[in-house]
Design a protein around this motif. Structure first.
Motif, PDB file in Angstrom:
ATOM      1  N   GLU A  19       0.829  -1.196   0.000  1.00 46.46           N
ATOM      2  CA  GLU A  19       0.000   0.000   0.000  1.00 46.46           C
ATOM      3  C   GLU A  19       0.871   1.257   0.000  1.00 46.46           C
ATOM      4  N   LYS A  20       0.627   2.113  -0.974  1.00 48.56           N
ATOM      5  CA  LYS A  20       1.455   3.313  -1.162  1.00 48.56           C
ATOM      6  C   LYS A  20       1.247   4.331  -0.055  1.00 48.56           C
ATOM      7  N   HIS A  21       0.014   4.525   0.384  1.00 51.93           N
ATOM      8  CA  HIS A  21      -0.308   5.642   1.275  1.00 51.93           C
ATOM      9  C   HIS A  21      -0.317   5.215   2.741  1.00 51.93           C
ATOM     10  N   ALA A  22       0.706   4.471   3.146  1.00 56.74           N
ATOM     11  CA  ALA A  22       0.813   4.017   4.537  1.00 56.74           C
ATOM     12  C   ALA A  22       2.273   3.907   4.927  1.00 56.74           C
ATOM     13  N   LEU A  23       2.521   4.079   6.220  1.00 55.62           N
ATOM     14  CA  LEU A  23       3.819   3.758   6.789  1.00 55.62           C
ATOM     15  C   LEU A  23       3.727   2.314   7.263  1.00 55.62           C
ATOM     16  N   HIS A  24       4.601   1.468   6.765  1.00 59.59           N
ATOM     17  CA  HIS A  24       4.533   0.029   7.054  1.00 59.59           C
ATOM     18  C   HIS A  24       5.468  -0.311   8.214  1.00 59.59           C
ATOM     19  N   ILE A  25       4.959  -1.123   9.137  1.00 58.66           N
ATOM     20  CA  ILE A  25       5.723  -1.513  10.324  1.00 58.66           C
ATOM     21  C   ILE A  25       5.681  -3.028  10.467  1.00 58.66           C
ATOM     22  N   TRP A  26       6.860  -3.602  10.701  1.00 59.66           N
ATOM     23  CA  TRP A  26       6.972  -5.016  11.044  1.00 59.66           C
ATOM     24  C   TRP A  26       7.414  -5.075  12.509  1.00 59.66           C
ATOM     25  N   PRO A  27       6.471  -5.015  13.466  1.00 61.90           N
ATOM     26  CA  PRO A  27       6.847  -4.999  14.895  1.00 61.90           C
ATOM     27  C   PRO A  27       7.170  -6.411  15.376  1.00 61.90           C
ATOM     28  N   ARG A  28       8.296  -6.550  16.046  1.00 59.11           N
ATOM     29  CA  ARG A  28       8.709  -7.884  16.493  1.00 59.11           C
ATOM     30  C   ARG A  28       9.171  -7.895  17.950  1.00 59.11           C
ATOM     31  N   GLY A  29       8.591  -7.036  18.770  1.00 55.15           N
ATOM     32  CA  GLY A  29       8.893  -7.068  20.192  1.00 55.15           C
ATOM     33  C   GLY A  29      10.162  -6.324  20.536  1.00 55.15           C
ATOM     34  N   GLN A  30      11.305  -6.945  20.351  1.00 61.01           N
ATOM     35  CA  GLN A  30      12.579  -6.307  20.704  1.00 61.01           C
ATOM     36  C   GLN A  30      13.253  -5.636  19.513  1.00 61.01           C
TER      37      GLN A  30
END
Length: 466
Positions: free
Chosen positions: A219-230
């Protein structure tokens, strides 16, 4: 803070005093434009080569997220619309779990967005505008070796020829970043307060390639986050269909930069923890080992002014970690505040410098705290269903009590509320949410009489506190 940044800049009467500015990055370039519009001539010195002639910034910086404070500062010198043409609006976060499942969280109200902008591209645009100003002179490849506060001189070394020179200054602005040479001289003065603290994390810039015909793989109009705890990875869109990724990762430990020593190890790790991103990262191994690992530092210092002769602005006075997307926005807001004071006090530099530092210091400290807080939120909490539920409930409260409840993120990002005030408001709101959430297990529970009664009581107390 006044709204003078959006009004016409009226040069102070007789304001022709030559000014010296150390650092031609984003904040320095914008500050030079403001000072020139007030009728001053400006000499700018920059340690690096002209970024318009070299491509040395990529691989070293995080894509920028321009928000309301930054836009107001750019609009204040009439360049906001030009920058908007090269920005991509991001209307919310998209979280990627380890199985590739996506969760979306809007940033604010409908159509509110932060804008993804290339740091190098914005710096080049600002420098073009600076160069077009007849009253500003740019000097690149000039390393500041020493600032003599007593004799009002700066010692410079040309990094291309090794020649040195000593130049006088009447008024010096330090916009030379977190490791400021100007601040270094001020630190040697009596009773100077200074601290720096590092996270046990570094960051590495990586790259998601564009799809066919310059399309975006996510998706172009988003900030993408891959949260993995630490640890976590984020990605911001670019105009060419690519994404600039940043891995925030511990220096040491089982999952860390120290643990990944070969391309095979990097590939295996990313396939395990970021499986939906890896197919779109064909240069992963090369990027990981060729791009430098950046450190994450918070700088606090005071005073920012030395008499009425030297003033620190931007990262030189208040460097923060990048997790609220406010480092550049805060530096740009510095320029707005200084412009307001120049408009009000003209060339009464003593008043301008003293009022600037006393007004901005509490907000800079608050923003430093907020940036650390948001790192923990992005890394640990955005993947938590309870956290996402709480955000939905906060949105409902904001709709039910307009003008009385604005979520903390919106106060920081989509308003001009002073950072210190936003932080205080956010803490009060968090107390209310900690009292409500035990009674809310699903979104519809918000309508229950017990929840509404607790909310009414809390909002009444909140109103009395404010």
């Amino acid at each position: 803070m006044s709204d003078a940044a959006t009004s016409a800049i009226i040069p102070a009467e007789g304001a022709t005093e030559p000014l010296t500015l150390m650092g031609a990055g984003l904040v320095g370039s914008l500050l030079a434009l403001y000072l020139a519009r007030h009728g001053h001539s400006v000499d700018m010195f920059e340690r690096r080569a002209d970024p318009r002639l070299a491509s040395g910034l990529e691989g070293r910086s995080i894509n920028l997220a321009l928000s309301d404070r930054g836009w107001r500062a750019l609009d204040g010198v009439g360049i906001g619309d030009e920058v908007r043409q090269v920005g991509i609006p991001m209307y919310g976060r998209t979280m990627h779990d380890q199985h590739g499942q996506l969760t979306h969280q809007p940033y604010g109200q409908e159509n509110q967005a932060i804008y993804s902008v290339s740091r190098a591209g914005l710096n080049r645009k600002l420098l073009d505008l600076v160069e077009a100003e007849p009253g500003i002179k740019l000097h690149f490849n000039q390393q500041c070796l020493n600032v003599d506060l007593r004799h009002h001189t700066i010692q410079l070394r040309d990094v291309t020829t090794a020649q040195e020179q000593v130049r006088p200054f009447r008024r010096l602005f330090g916009t030379d970043g977190a490791y400021s040479a100007v601040r270094g001289a001020m630190q040697k003065t009596d009773r100077y307060n200074y601290s720096q603290s590092y996270l046990e994390y570094g960051y590495k810039e990586l790259h998601i390639a564009p799809g066919p015909n310059g399309t975006w793989q996510f998706e172009k109009h988003a900030l993408h986050i891959w949260p993995r705890g630490q640890y976590m990875m984020i990605a911001l869109p670019n105009l060419d269909g690519s994404f600039t990724c940043t891995l925030f990762f511990p220096y040491e430990g089982p999952h860390s930069f120290a643990a990944l020593q070969t391309p095979a190890q990097v590939q295996a790790f990313f396939e395990e923890v970021f499986p939906d991103a890896v197919p779109f990262m064909p240069e992963l191994g090369t990027d990981f080992f060729s791009n430098p690992t950046g450190s994450l530092v918070t700088v606090r210092c005071f005073p920012w002014a030395f008499n009425d002769e030297v003033l620190l602005i931007g990262d030189a006075s208040h460097a923060i970690v990048p997790f609220y997307g406010q480092g550049m926005n805060a530096g740009f807001e510095d320029c707005s505040v200084l412009n307001s004071l120049l408009t009000q006090y003209g060339s009464d530099w003593h008043a301008v410098f003293q009022l600037f530092q006393t007004q901005r210091k509490p907000d800079a400290d608050a923003m430093a705290d907020l940036a650390i807080y948001n790192f923990e939120e992005m890394r640990d909490r955005v993947a938590d269903p309870r956290f996402l539920l709480q955000k939905k409930i906060e949105s409902k409260i904001s709709a039910q009590y307009p003008g009385q409840w604005l979520p903390l993120y919106s106060q920081v990002t989509f308003s001009h509320t002073p950072y210190a005030e936003a932080l205080a408001n956010g803490r009060r709101q968090e107390q209310i949410m900690s009292g409500l959430m035990p009674y809310i297990q699903k979104e519809s529970d918000y309508e229950q009489n017990q929840v509404q009664e607790l909310l009414r009581e809390a909002m009444s107390k909140l109103h009395q506190q404010i």
